[in-house]
Write a protein that holds these residues in place. Structure first.
Motif, PDB file in Angstrom:
ATOM      1  N   LEU A 138       0.830  -1.204   0.000  1.00  0.00           N
ATOM      2  CA  LEU A 138       0.000   0.000   0.000  1.00  0.00           C
ATOM      3  C   LEU A 138       0.864   1.253   0.000  1.00  0.00           C
ATOM      4  CD1 LEU A 138      -2.713  -1.058   2.599  1.00  0.00           C
ATOM      5  CD2 LEU A 138      -2.825  -1.201   0.117  1.00  0.00           C
ATOM      6  N   GLU A 142      -2.774   5.448   1.562  1.00  0.00           N
ATOM      7  CA  GLU A 142      -3.594   4.302   1.941  1.00  0.00           C
ATOM      8  C   GLU A 142      -3.168   3.756   3.301  1.00  0.00           C
ATOM      9  OE1 GLU A 142      -2.334   2.293  -1.504  1.00  0.00           O
ATOM     10  OE2 GLU A 142      -4.256   2.550  -2.553  1.00  0.00           O
ATOM     11  N   SER A 143      -1.865   3.766   3.555  1.00  0.00           N
ATOM     12  CA  SER A 143      -1.348   3.275   4.835  1.00  0.00           C
ATOM     13  C   SER A 143      -1.830   4.140   5.985  1.00  0.00           C
ATOM     14  CB  SER A 143       0.185   3.246   4.814  1.00  0.00           C
ATOM     15  OG  SER A 143       0.646   2.358   3.823  1.00  0.00           O
ATOM     16  N   LEU A 146      -5.449   3.402   6.642  1.00  0.00           N
ATOM     17  CA  LEU A 146      -5.596   2.103   7.290  1.00  0.00           C
ATOM     18  C   LEU A 146      -5.212   2.172   8.762  1.00  0.00           C
ATOM     19  CD1 LEU A 146      -6.319  -0.887   6.826  1.00  0.00           C
ATOM     20  CD2 LEU A 146      -3.909  -1.278   6.342  1.00  0.00           C
TER      21      LEU A 146
END
Length: 185
Positions: A138, A142-143, A146
């Motif tokens: 990712l 995105e990380s 998350l």
């Protein structure tokens, strides 16, 4: 004020002050998360100093140096020493600021062993999303989503615990309680 008994009983009696006279009440979720965020800001200084020390003594020239995993392990140990020491004494600086203290499930001060267990279990805040990031490759955005999403879910799961404690505290036999800053004795 009566003092704690001396002897080999091995049990610690809570201090005879007003911090434990009231029932052990968990601080509100917003207060705990504000403390958590403040703790993160204070840890920036710890990371900066520890990282500088490691890279200077290890003569690292780049963050992509092959020793970066060694740096991560070093920071894991530094964080452990930081948290275990402060929790065994009742409060970190952020916890003092927000009027929170960590105690065992009976309201007594933590032993270093229990503080270490709490430190290891507290990685549940980060390990699940970090474990998902690597295999899927990712990106940074995105990380972050998350990790922040997991932190929010983990924090909200405390609403389902009868005493409103975080689950890693329940597993470690610890609890966060409302408290005035502890004085030096």
């Amino acid at each position: 004020m009566p003092s704690a008994p001396s002897g080999n009983s091995g049990s610690l009696r809570p201090p005879a002050d007003d911090t434990l006279a009231a029932p052990l009440m968990a601080p509100g979720l917003w207060r705990r998360m504000a403390c958590w965020l403040y703790e993160g800001m204070l840890l920036f200084a710890v990371v900066f100093i520890a990282g500088w020390l490691f890279s200077t003594l290890g003569q690292m020239r780049s963050g992509m140096d092959s020793r970066r995993h060694l740096l991560q392990a070093f920071l894991f140990v530094v964080f452990g020493v930081y948290f275990v020491w402060f929790w065994a004494h009742g409060q970190t600086l952020a916890m003092k600021t927000w009027g929170i203290r960590v105690v065992d499930r009976h309201g007594r001060a933590l032993t270093q062993g229990r503080a270490l267990l709490r430190y290891l279990l507290s990685w549940v805040w980060f390990l699940p999303p970090l474990a998902a990031i690597s295999p899927f490759g990712l990106g940074a955005g995105e990380s972050v989503v998350l990790v922040l999403g997991w932190v929010a879910v983990w924090a909200l799961l405390a609403r389902f615990q009868p005493e409103r404690q975080f689950w890693h505290d329940v597993w470690a036999g610890t609890r966060l309680v409302v408290s005035k800053p502890l004085s030096r004795r």
